[in-house]
Design an enzyme around this catalytic site. Structure first.
Site, mmCIF file in Angstrom:
data_model
loop_
_atom_site.group_PDB
_atom_site.id
_atom_site.type_symbol
_atom_site.label_atom_id
_atom_site.label_comp_id
_atom_site.label_asym_id
_atom_site.label_seq_id
_atom_site.Cartn_x
_atom_site.Cartn_y
_atom_site.Cartn_z
ATOM 1 C CB SER A 138 30.083 36.059 7.196
ATOM 2 O OG SER A 138 29.844 37.119 6.296
ATOM 3 C CE1 TYR A 151 25.071 33.461 5.666
ATOM 4 C CE2 TYR A 151 25.828 35.735 5.837
ATOM 5 C CZ TYR A 151 26.068 34.410 5.514
ATOM 6 O OH TYR A 151 27.306 34.033 5.054
HETATM 7 N N1 LIG Z 1 30.030 33.355 -0.625
HETATM 8 C C1 LIG Z 1 30.101 34.353 0.236
HETATM 9 O O1 LIG Z 1 30.016 35.535 -0.119
HETATM 10 C C2 LIG Z 1 30.295 34.045 1.696
HETATM 11 C C3 LIG Z 1 30.692 35.079 2.549
HETATM 12 C C4 LIG Z 1 30.851 34.810 3.899
HETATM 13 C C5 LIG Z 1 30.614 33.541 4.394
HETATM 14 N N2 LIG Z 1 30.236 32.556 3.547
HETATM 15 C C6 LIG Z 1 29.950 31.237 4.111
HETATM 16 O O2 LIG Z 1 30.654 30.241 3.417
HETATM 17 C C7 LIG Z 1 29.941 29.009 3.513
HETATM 18 C C8 LIG Z 1 29.838 28.374 2.140
HETATM 19 O O3 LIG Z 1 29.015 29.184 1.325
HETATM 20 P P1 LIG Z 1 29.216 29.308 -0.247
HETATM 21 O O4 LIG Z 1 29.349 30.735 -0.547
HETATM 22 O O5 LIG Z 1 30.228 28.364 -0.706
HETATM 23 O O6 LIG Z 1 27.750 28.908 -0.768
HETATM 24 P P2 LIG Z 1 27.187 27.621 -1.498
HETATM 25 O O7 LIG Z 1 27.911 27.342 -2.759
HETATM 26 O O8 LIG Z 1 25.705 27.817 -1.544
HETATM 27 O O9 LIG Z 1 27.539 26.431 -0.489
HETATM 28 C C9 LIG Z 1 26.764 26.148 0.611
HETATM 29 C C10 LIG Z 1 27.070 24.731 1.014
HETATM 30 O O10 LIG Z 1 26.352 24.454 2.219
HETATM 31 C C11 LIG Z 1 25.695 23.220 2.053
HETATM 32 N N3 LIG Z 1 24.499 23.176 2.889
HETATM 33 C C12 LIG Z 1 23.486 24.064 2.972
HETATM 34 N N4 LIG Z 1 22.572 23.629 3.846
HETATM 35 C C13 LIG Z 1 23.027 22.429 4.327
HETATM 36 C C14 LIG Z 1 22.533 21.483 5.244
HETATM 37 N N5 LIG Z 1 21.361 21.639 5.866
HETATM 38 N N6 LIG Z 1 23.268 20.381 5.492
HETATM 39 C C15 LIG Z 1 24.450 20.176 4.863
HETATM 40 N N7 LIG Z 1 24.977 21.037 3.974
HETATM 41 C C16 LIG Z 1 24.256 22.144 3.715
HETATM 42 C C17 LIG Z 1 25.394 23.082 0.578
HETATM 43 O O11 LIG Z 1 25.330 21.720 0.208
HETATM 44 P P3 LIG Z 1 23.975 20.928 -0.144
HETATM 45 O O12 LIG Z 1 23.045 21.900 -0.790
HETATM 46 O O13 LIG Z 1 24.449 19.828 -1.047
HETATM 47 O O14 LIG Z 1 23.481 20.414 1.171
HETATM 48 C C18 LIG Z 1 26.649 23.697 -0.029
HETATM 49 O O15 LIG Z 1 27.667 22.731 -0.142
HETATM 50 C C19 LIG Z 1 28.602 29.331 4.172
HETATM 51 O O16 LIG Z 1 28.653 29.019 5.552
HETATM 52 C C20 LIG Z 1 28.493 30.829 3.982
HETATM 53 O O17 LIG Z 1 27.691 31.446 4.961
HETATM 54 C C21 LIG Z 1 30.089 32.766 2.210
#
Ligand SMILES: NC(=O)c1ccc[n+]([C@@H]2O[C@H](COP(=O)([O-])OP(=O)(O)OC[C@H]3O[C@@H](n4cnc5c(N)ncnc54)[C@H](OP(=O)(O)O)[C@@H]3O)[C@@H](O)[C@H]2O)c1
Length: 250
Positions: A138, A151
């Site tokens: 991130s 985080y």
């Molecule tokens: N959106 C942002 O602003 C942003 C910025 C920087 C980095 N990121 C990173 O991008 C990644 C995806 O995030 P997102 O923004 O797309 O959020 P999101 O829509 O909440 O997606 C998170 C994903 O992680 C899965 N997950 C969470 N805990 C899990 C576990 N214990 N086992 C397996 N799967 C798990 C969830 O699936 P289930 O609930 O079905 O398990 C979901 O598919 C994350 O690593 C996040 O830190 C996001």
């Protein structure tokens, strides 16, 4: 990494960036398996996306990762790319002891989940042509956000871990990429409800990511323009200003 003809596992592929990336990879001629905990959602994704298969996997539970490894390597022995997208982001108040539960859960999913997934797949991938790991850090790995201390720390650790994963796998033929997203409008921390414009629209973000992957295949840190302010804040001498700007924005 190449952008077509792969068989790709995306942990955390049931929503947000993981699902969006899965759809783009499927459309570009890859076989894609998305993993997550929400089984109803996995079934829905399979029904709505013919090129995508669901896999139940909880990256916070070692036995579930092992089970996922065995299932996917049996069903998709040509697996050659693993993307460790699964992550959680929750606010913490360090002035009371109650934050510890969130901190431990965040480390278990974001950091241990990434490391355990790499451990499960590293030997398998080394036997595959065109193999790659893509980890997900991130912009907050480089300048922390005040409301989510653990985080930020897990993402800084994922960045550091990825740097050495790349070095140690250099001779193996397994490429190691790091996706470094800025704030994107997913449900991760309710950014999808933020109307301030601070979070990038998901499609806009993923279009830019796919453009980078397609046109600059040797890029190891996949960074859209928007994240560079965070990624290079220290180099640019802007660290204190950006740190306080982020702290003031929540
Ligand atoms: N959106 C942002 O602003 C942003 C910025 C920087 C980095 N990121 C990173 O991008 C990644 C995806 O995030 P997102 O923004 O797309 O959020 P999101 O829509 O909440 O997606 C998170 C994903 O992680 C899965 N997950 C969470 N805990 C899990 C576990 N214990 N086992 C397996 N799967 C798990 C969830 O699936 P289930 O609930 O079905 O398990 C979901 O598919 C994350 O690593 C996040 O830190 C996001």
């Amino acid at each position: 990494m190449k952008t077509t003809g792969n068989t790709i596992l995306i942990t955390g592929g049931t929503s947000g960036l993981g699902l969006g990336l899965a759809q783009r990879f499927a459309a570009a001629g890859n076989t894609v398996v998305v993993a997550g905990r929400r089984t109803a959602l996995l079934a829905e994704i399979e029904a709505e996306n013919p090129g995508i298969t669901g896999l139940e996997m909880d990256v916070a539970v070692p036995a579930s990762i092992q089970n996922g490894f065995e299932t996917i390597t049996a069903s998709h022995p040509d697996l050659n790319v693993v993307i460790t997208m699964a992550g959680i982001m929750q606010p913490e108040d360090l002035t009371t002891a109650g934050f510890l539960e969130t901190a431990e859960a965040t480390i278990t999913t974001n950091l241990l989940g990434t490391i355990r997934t790499v451990a499960a797949f590293t030997e398998f991938l080394q036997g595959r042509p065109d193999a790659a790991f893509m980890t997900v850090s991130s912009g907050l790995a480089f300048v922390p956000l005040a409301m989510t201390p653990t985080y930020n720390a897990t993402k800084a650790a994922v960045h550091s871990f990825t740097e050495i994963l790349r070095l140690q796998l250099a001779e193996s033929g397994v490429e190691v990429l790091e996706l470094i997203p800025p704030a994107v409008a997913t449900t991760l921390l309710g950014q999808d409800e933020d109307t301030s414009g601070r979070a990038m629209p998901v499609d806009e973000y993923l279009d830019e990511v796919f453009e980078i992957l397609s046109t600059r295949p040797d890029e190891k840190q996949v960074m859209v323009e928007r994240v560079k302010m965070l990624r290079f804040a220290e180099v640019d001498g802007a660290y204190d200003r950006v740190l306080h700007m982020l702290a003031g924005s929540h």
